[in-house]
Scaffold this motif. Structure first.
Motif, PDB file in Angstrom:
ATOM      1  N   ASP A 259       0.901  -1.271  -0.039  1.00 27.41           N
ATOM      2  CA  ASP A 259       0.185   0.329  -0.144  1.00 27.41           C
ATOM      3  C   ASP A 259       0.676   1.101  -0.112  1.00 27.41           C
ATOM      4  N   TYR A 260       2.118   1.265   0.845  1.00 26.95           N
ATOM      5  CA  TYR A 260       2.821   2.445   0.748  1.00 26.95           C
ATOM      6  C   TYR A 260       3.345   2.615  -0.483  1.00 26.95           C
ATOM      7  N   ARG A 261       4.083   1.493  -1.257  1.00 30.03           N
ATOM      8  CA  ARG A 261       4.554   1.699  -2.654  1.00 30.03           C
ATOM      9  C   ARG A 261       3.740   2.337  -3.569  1.00 30.03           C
ATOM     10  N   THR A 262       2.143   1.684  -3.519  1.00 32.03           N
ATOM     11  CA  THR A 262       1.397   2.409  -4.234  1.00 32.03           C
ATOM     12  C   THR A 262       1.129   3.903  -4.109  1.00 32.03           C
ATOM     13  N   ASP A 263       1.010   4.187  -3.039  1.00 33.79           N
ATOM     14  CA  ASP A 263       0.967   5.470  -2.611  1.00 33.79           C
ATOM     15  C   ASP A 263       2.093   6.511  -3.012  1.00 33.79           C
ATOM     16  N   ILE A 264       3.146   6.036  -2.625  1.00 32.28           N
ATOM     17  CA  ILE A 264       4.296   6.776  -2.927  1.00 32.28           C
ATOM     18  C   ILE A 264       4.694   6.852  -4.350  1.00 32.28           C
ATOM     19  N   ALA A 265       4.373   5.642  -5.054  1.00 34.27           N
ATOM     20  CA  ALA A 265       4.352   5.876  -6.635  1.00 34.27           C
ATOM     21  C   ALA A 265       3.596   7.012  -7.157  1.00 34.27           C
ATOM     22  N   ALA A 266       2.278   7.206  -6.900  1.00 30.24           N
ATOM     23  CA  ALA A 266       1.493   8.290  -7.377  1.00 30.24           C
ATOM     24  C   ALA A 266       2.073   9.412  -7.020  1.00 30.24           C
ATOM     25  N   GLU A 267       2.833   9.876  -5.700  1.00 28.45           N
ATOM     26  CA  GLU A 267       3.374  11.111  -5.327  1.00 28.45           C
ATOM     27  C   GLU A 267       4.616  11.009  -6.334  1.00 28.45           C
ATOM     28  N   LEU A 268       5.388  10.223  -6.578  1.00 25.11           N
ATOM     29  CA  LEU A 268       6.772  10.531  -7.218  1.00 25.11           C
ATOM     30  C   LEU A 268       6.138  10.743  -8.685  1.00 25.11           C
ATOM     31  N   VAL A 269       5.261  10.065  -9.216  1.00 23.25           N
ATOM     32  CA  VAL A 269       4.867  10.651 -10.651  1.00 23.25           C
ATOM     33  C   VAL A 269       4.416  12.006 -10.611  1.00 23.25           C
ATOM     34  N   ARG A 270       3.576  12.428  -9.777  1.00 24.06           N
ATOM     35  CA  ARG A 270       3.259  13.781  -9.563  1.00 24.06           C
ATOM     36  C   ARG A 270       4.679  14.799  -9.558  1.00 24.06           C
ATOM     37  N   ARG A 271       5.453  14.275  -8.700  1.00 26.76           N
ATOM     38  CA  ARG A 271       6.788  15.204  -8.686  1.00 26.76           C
ATOM     39  C   ARG A 271       7.532  15.073  -9.632  1.00 26.76           C
ATOM     40  N   ALA A 272       7.727  13.878 -10.661  1.00 26.29           N
ATOM     41  CA  ALA A 272       8.517  13.913 -11.848  1.00 26.29           C
ATOM     42  C   ALA A 272       7.879  14.803 -12.925  1.00 26.29           C
ATOM     43  N   LEU A 273       6.560  14.518 -12.915  1.00 19.40           N
ATOM     44  CA  LEU A 273       5.997  15.290 -13.878  1.00 19.40           C
ATOM     45  C   LEU A 273       6.283  16.609 -13.900  1.00 19.40           C
TER      46      LEU A 273
END
Length: 286
Positions: A259-273
């Motif tokens: 669950d943590y990985r899923t949440d942080i993946a979405a946040e990293l995508v936002r920041r990388a964009l």
């Protein structure tokens, strides 16, 4: 111990491969730590004396990265902004000593779900060139890595190069990685992005790849499609939803829960964009 050979030409190495089974050795940054104190029983084919397998060169339709090219070589090379994500990943691979020895080809052949080079190479549409005594062939990186520690490389093949097809001159890449500490760490999650704007500053193409959240790093096709036509400027992160990362398959381990990985993946995508479109916004429409 098995045999040891250190050829000085690719043809010589391929001839060796006709004669039994060999373990290919490039940087050795995965092989030697895994070996530990055990005696080496395999036959080793050391490629480090083959100059034609090293370096980054420009070709008519893209860029060729030799199989012995190191992470330090990537950092120091003059490359278009589309390679910014790959350069950022190169700086995150282990220590400086590892970056000086470790190779991009070794990273993809190791086929770890946490291989730092794979997400940015996926956003570059990288192709893998495989050489064998019977000839050469190319596979997309997505087809080359088939599972955890598994690739499509045959017993009689070695990775001679990676090929990066041409991208738009305005394309911008980015890469972000999260670990338990800042450096010298295996990824909990990582994200690479490449954005290509059109003449009006709208997104003509978007590529987003996530690693350490599935057996093989994968592109987020749904998100990529939803970004087409949007303004390539700050605020793009608002387009990312939980649905866009729902297809990931992270695991629970000592570094983090699924669950943590899923949440942080979405946040990293936002920041990388946001990081990818920042230089575009500064430059303005062409």
């Amino acid at each position: 111990m098995g045999e040891f050979s250190r050829p000085t030409q690719l043809d010589e190495a391929l001839q060796c491969m006709k004669q039994g089974s060999w373990r290919i050795l490039a940087g050795g940054t995965d092989f030697y730590p895994a070996q530990g104190d055990r005696p080496i029983s395999e036959s080793l084919l050391d490629l480090t004396a083959i100059p034609e397998l090293r370096g980054i060169t420009r070709e008519d339709s893209g860029w060729r990265i030799g199989g012995l090219t190191t992470w330090t070589d990537v950092v120091e090379a003059r490359l278009p902004a589309a390679f910014n994500g790959l350069k950022a990943a190169a700086r995150e691979v282990g220590s400086i000593q590892i970056q000086n020895c470790g190779t991009l080809a070794g990273n993809i052949c190791n086929a770890s779900p946490a291989a730092d080079g794979v997400p940015p190479l996926l956003t570059l549409n990288a192709e893998v060139e495989l050489a064998s005594p019977s000839g050469a062939r190319r596979l997309s990186l997505a087809d080359f890595i088939t599972g955890v520690r598994k690739t499509a490389c045959r017993q009689d093949e070695l990775v001679s190069a990676l090929f990066i097809p041409d991208v738009g001159p305005q394309s911008q890449g980015s890469f972000l990685k999260l670990g338990a500490r800042r450096y010298l760490v295996i990824s909990i999650a990582m994200v690479a992005v490449m954005i290509t704007p059109d003449a009006q500053g709208k997104i003509a193409e978007a590529r987003v790849a996530v690693g350490s959240c599935s057996p093989v790093a994968q592109r987020l096709k749904g998100l990529e499609e939803s970004l087409i036509g949007q303004a390539a400027k700050s605020g793009l992160s608002e387009a990312v939803t939980a649905e866009h990362v729902a297809g990931l398959a992270p695991i629970n381990d000592v570094r983090g829960t699924a669950d943590y990985r899923t949440d942080i993946a979405a946040e990293l995508v936002r920041r990388a964009l946001e990081r990818a479109v920042a230089p575009i916004g500064e430059a303005g429409p062409a």
